[in-house]
Design an enzyme around this catalytic site. Structure first.
Site, PDB file in Angstrom:
ATOM      1  N   LYS A  54       9.743 -17.084 -10.173  1.00 17.68           N
ATOM      2  CA  LYS A  54       8.987 -16.016 -10.824  1.00 17.68           C
ATOM      3  C   LYS A  54       7.843 -16.601 -11.654  1.00 17.68           C
ATOM      4  O   LYS A  54       8.059 -17.535 -12.436  1.00 17.68           O
ATOM      5  CB  LYS A  54       9.944 -15.215 -11.718  1.00 17.68           C
ATOM      6  CG  LYS A  54       9.317 -13.978 -12.283  1.00 17.68           C
ATOM      7  CD  LYS A  54      10.295 -13.226 -13.175  1.00 17.68           C
ATOM      8  CE  LYS A  54       9.550 -12.109 -13.883  1.00 17.68           C
ATOM      9  NZ  LYS A  54      10.299 -11.577 -14.992  1.00 17.68           N
TER      10      LYS A  54
ATOM     11  N   PHE B 267      -4.621   3.587  14.461  1.00 22.95           N
ATOM     12  CA  PHE B 267      -4.756   4.629  13.436  1.00 22.95           C
ATOM     13  C   PHE B 267      -5.798   4.164  12.436  1.00 22.95           C
ATOM     14  O   PHE B 267      -5.819   2.980  12.089  1.00 22.95           O
ATOM     15  CB  PHE B 267      -3.429   4.848  12.693  1.00 22.95           C
ATOM     16  CG  PHE B 267      -2.533   5.865  13.337  1.00 22.95           C
ATOM     17  CD1 PHE B 267      -1.925   5.601  14.553  1.00 22.95           C
ATOM     18  CD2 PHE B 267      -2.297   7.080  12.716  1.00 22.95           C
ATOM     19  CE1 PHE B 267      -1.093   6.536  15.146  1.00 22.95           C
ATOM     20  CE2 PHE B 267      -1.466   8.032  13.299  1.00 22.95           C
ATOM     21  CZ  PHE B 267      -0.865   7.762  14.513  1.00 22.95           C
TER      22      PHE B 267
ATOM     23  N   ASN C  66       0.850  -1.196   0.000  1.00 25.70           N
ATOM     24  CA  ASN C  66       0.000   0.000   0.000  1.00 25.70           C
ATOM     25  C   ASN C  66       0.882   1.241   0.000  1.00 25.70           C
ATOM     26  O   ASN C  66       2.111   1.134   0.000  1.00 25.70           O
ATOM     27  CB  ASN C  66      -0.949  -0.029   1.206  1.00 25.70           C
ATOM     28  CG  ASN C  66      -0.174  -0.110   2.505  1.00 25.70           C
ATOM     29  OD1 ASN C  66       0.554   0.794   2.861  1.00 25.70           O
ATOM     30  ND2 ASN C  66      -0.295  -1.242   3.203  1.00 25.70           N
TER      31      ASN C  66
ATOM     32  N   ASP D  50      -4.314  -6.371   4.919  1.00 23.39           N
ATOM     33  CA  ASP D  50      -5.300  -7.285   5.500  1.00 23.39           C
ATOM     34  C   ASP D  50      -5.207  -8.684   4.886  1.00 23.39           C
ATOM     35  O   ASP D  50      -5.597  -9.657   5.510  1.00 23.39           O
ATOM     36  CB  ASP D  50      -6.713  -6.731   5.286  1.00 23.39           C
ATOM     37  CG  ASP D  50      -6.942  -5.480   6.128  1.00 23.39           C
ATOM     38  OD1 ASP D  50      -6.485  -5.467   7.286  1.00 23.39           O
ATOM     39  OD2 ASP D  50      -7.560  -4.516   5.630  1.00 23.39           O
TER      40      ASP D  50
HETATM   41  N1  CTP Z   1      -4.284  -3.283  12.024  1.00 24.35           N
HETATM   42  C1  CTP Z   1      -3.625  -4.346  12.561  1.00 24.35           C
HETATM   43  N2  CTP Z   1      -3.583  -5.539  11.888  1.00 24.35           N
HETATM   44  C2  CTP Z   1      -4.183  -5.691  10.712  1.00 24.35           C
HETATM   45  C3  CTP Z   1      -4.892  -4.608  10.137  1.00 24.35           C
HETATM   46  C4  CTP Z   1      -4.920  -3.404  10.830  1.00 24.35           C
HETATM   47  O1  CTP Z   1      -3.064  -4.203  13.648  1.00 24.35           O
HETATM   48  N3  CTP Z   1      -4.126  -6.859  10.083  1.00 24.35           N
HETATM   49  C5  CTP Z   1      -4.305  -2.000  12.747  1.00 24.35           C
HETATM   50  C6  CTP Z   1      -3.653  -0.862  12.007  1.00 24.35           C
HETATM   51  O2  CTP Z   1      -2.256  -0.792  12.297  1.00 24.35           O
HETATM   52  C7  CTP Z   1      -4.399   0.351  12.518  1.00 24.35           C
HETATM   53  C8  CTP Z   1      -5.786  -0.189  12.821  1.00 24.35           C
HETATM   54  O3  CTP Z   1      -5.640  -1.620  12.936  1.00 24.35           O
HETATM   55  O4  CTP Z   1      -3.890   0.855  13.710  1.00 24.35           O
HETATM   56  C9  CTP Z   1      -6.805   0.121  11.775  1.00 24.35           C
HETATM   57  O5  CTP Z   1      -6.357  -0.349  10.529  1.00 24.35           O
HETATM   58  P1  CTP Z   1      -7.211  -0.167   9.213  1.00 24.35           P
HETATM   59  O6  CTP Z   1      -6.454  -0.765   8.076  1.00 24.35           O
HETATM   60  O7  CTP Z   1      -7.671   1.247   9.141  1.00 24.35           O
HETATM   61  O8  CTP Z   1      -8.511  -1.018   9.538  1.00 24.35           O
HETATM   62  P2  CTP Z   1      -8.935  -2.482   9.285  1.00 24.35           P
HETATM   63  O9  CTP Z   1      -9.079  -3.122  10.618  1.00 24.35           O
HETATM   64  O10 CTP Z   1      -8.036  -3.158   8.309  1.00 24.35           O
HETATM   65  O11 CTP Z   1     -10.404  -2.288   8.690  1.00 24.35           O
HETATM   66  P3  CTP Z   1     -10.958  -1.963   7.209  1.00 24.35           P
HETATM   67  O12 CTP Z   1     -10.196  -2.840   6.259  1.00 24.35           O
HETATM   68  O13 CTP Z   1     -12.387  -2.316   7.346  1.00 24.35           O
HETATM   69  O14 CTP Z   1     -10.747  -0.501   6.971  1.00 24.35           O
END
Ligand code: CTP
Length: 403
Positions: A290, A327, A211, A280
């Site tokens: 590859k 965050f 990302n 995620d």
């Molecule tokens: N976070 C985490 N582990 C993950 C995903 C997210 O610890 N696998 C943490 C991030 O570091 C951040 C918070 O959760 O502090 C929110 O992350 P965000 O990506 O905004 O939310 P998600 O839980 O992934 O939800 P969505 O995909 O619905 O936005």
């Protein structure tokens, strides 16, 4: 926008080392951080770089002697000693270090050092044999005993051709020490873990899913905590940023590695701040060679990564648990999304920002965030630098720690 050194007067004492030219650039940086800078040069310092250079860069007259006052009714050493918020002696030669250690008031810089009540920071720069000589070691120990802050020189190749300790410290290290001098030490004795940057989820040896996170906000959070006296561990995904001085760096690549690194250490922490943008999902299969287009399908099967904060939030119970800060970078419904995630992950504080604004979010140096806590209190911060935003987040965390 407030700058970290707004309205502080810093007196820079430049002494006779070839590294004096590096300090010319430090003066510019101090001014960019909002400081007023006045330069004192010793006679030897003025032989390496012209006082004219420092006058132009500091925007004020350079003081070179005890008796060169343009307004004789002001006593220069007393005036400078009273005005300064910090005396930065850089580069500091062996002679100046000896002079300061023994309280010899035989030049303007040494006299100001004796007369000031402001903190004094000394950045040695000299040949490594001179630096390692027992006389210099003893003089530096004396200065530390007087409460002076000594910023250790770096090791490496020196102008004189030798290798070893004695190179003037890097500006980032010195700037960090200066900001720490002015910061409230309200995290002293606390251990904090910060995560930052993106994660990379490999598909094959050359490709990955990731990302747009650059890590800037997380690194600013880690640096601010270290300036405030915390012992900081920074678990970072791949970024282009230098490690903040004084921080223990743990470099990881994937979400699974970040999960492991955080869970291994969370129980020893007072605070965990998860500023990282964790992927995620990861490709369900990681090819060891590859992938070739002739034999690859057009879809990628994904597997879910563990949610690190959720795991920490679920572990909360009666046992001691670090304060958890998340965050949420959102492109719509940001406050509602922030609230939902704060509850779902059982957090103490959520830092929410709207990444669609051009002055917030990825790869910029400013941010505008809203802080949400468990009691639904909402604190909207104005547009600030990421460094200032980091300090405001810590102000709030410090209050939560007290409660
Ligand atoms: N976070 C985490 N582990 C993950 C995903 C997210 O610890 N696998 C943490 C991030 O570091 C951040 C918070 O959760 O502090 C929110 O992350 P965000 O990506 O905004 O939310 P998600 O839980 O992934 O939800 P969505 O995909 O619905 O936005």
């Amino acid at each position: 926008m407030p700058l970290p050194l707004n309205d502080r007067e810093i007196v820079v004492g430049v002494t006779g080392s070839i590294a004096a030219y590096k300090v010319a650039d430090w003066v510019r940086s101090l001014r960019r951080d909002g400081a007023r800078v006045t330069v004192i040069m010793t006679a030897a310092g003025a032989r390496f770089v012209s006082p004219l250079t420092f006058a132009a860069l500091s925007g004020s007259r350079v003081h070179t002697g005890m008796f060169d006052a343009t307004a004789p009714e002001t006593i220069p050493h007393i005036d400078l000693a009273r005005r300064c918020a910090l005396l930065l002696v850089a580069p500091a030669t062996a002679t100046t270090i000896a002079r300061l250690a023994h309280g010899l008031a035989d030049d303007l810089l040494a006299t100001v050092a004796l007369a000031t009540e402001a903190p004094v920071m000394v950045c040695p720069a000299m040949n490594s044999k001179m630096f390692l000589h027992p006389a210099t070691t003893a003089n530096l120990a004396t200065l530390r005993g007087h409460g002076y802050r000594v910023v250790e020189p770096a090791s490496g190749n020196m102008a004189c051709g030798e290798e070893g300790p004695g190179r003037l410290a890097e500006w980032e290290t010195v700037r960090h020490a200066i900001l720490a001098t002015f910061a409230a030490q309200d995290l002293a004795g606390r251990a904090v873990l910060v995560t930052a940057g993106p994660t990379r989820e490999p598909l094959d040896p050359v490709r990955f899913l990731s990302n747009r996170s650059t890590g800037k906000m997380g690194y600013a959070v880690a640096a601010a905590a270290s300036q405030r006296g915390a012992r900081v561990t920074l678990v970072s995904g791949p970024t282009d940023l230098a490690a903040p001085p004084g921080v223990e760096m743990i470099r990881i690549t994937t979400a699974l590695e970040m999960h492991q690194a955080v869970l291994d250490r969370a129980s020893e922490m007072d605070v965990v701040v998860k500023a990282a943008a964790v992927s995620d999902f990861r490709p369900a299969e990681q090819a060891s060679h590859k992938l070739k287009k002739a034999t690859t399908t057009a879809t990628i099967a994904l597997a879910a990564n563990p949610d690190i904060l959720l795991t920490l939030g679920e572990r909360r119970g009666n046992r001691p648990c670090p304060l958890l800060v998340g965050f949420a970078a959102e492109s719509r419904e940001h406050l509602n999304e922030g609230r939902r995630k704060l509850r779902a992950k059982n957090l103490d504080l959520m830092v929410v920002n709207d990444i669609t604004a051009s002055d917030c979010g990825f790869a910029v140096d400013t941010n505008r965030v809203t802080l949400l806590d468990r009691n639904d209190a909402v604190e909207e911060l104005p547009l600030l630098t990421k460094d200032e935003t980091a300090h405001r987040i810590w102000n709030r965390i410090v209050k939560l720690l007290k409660d």
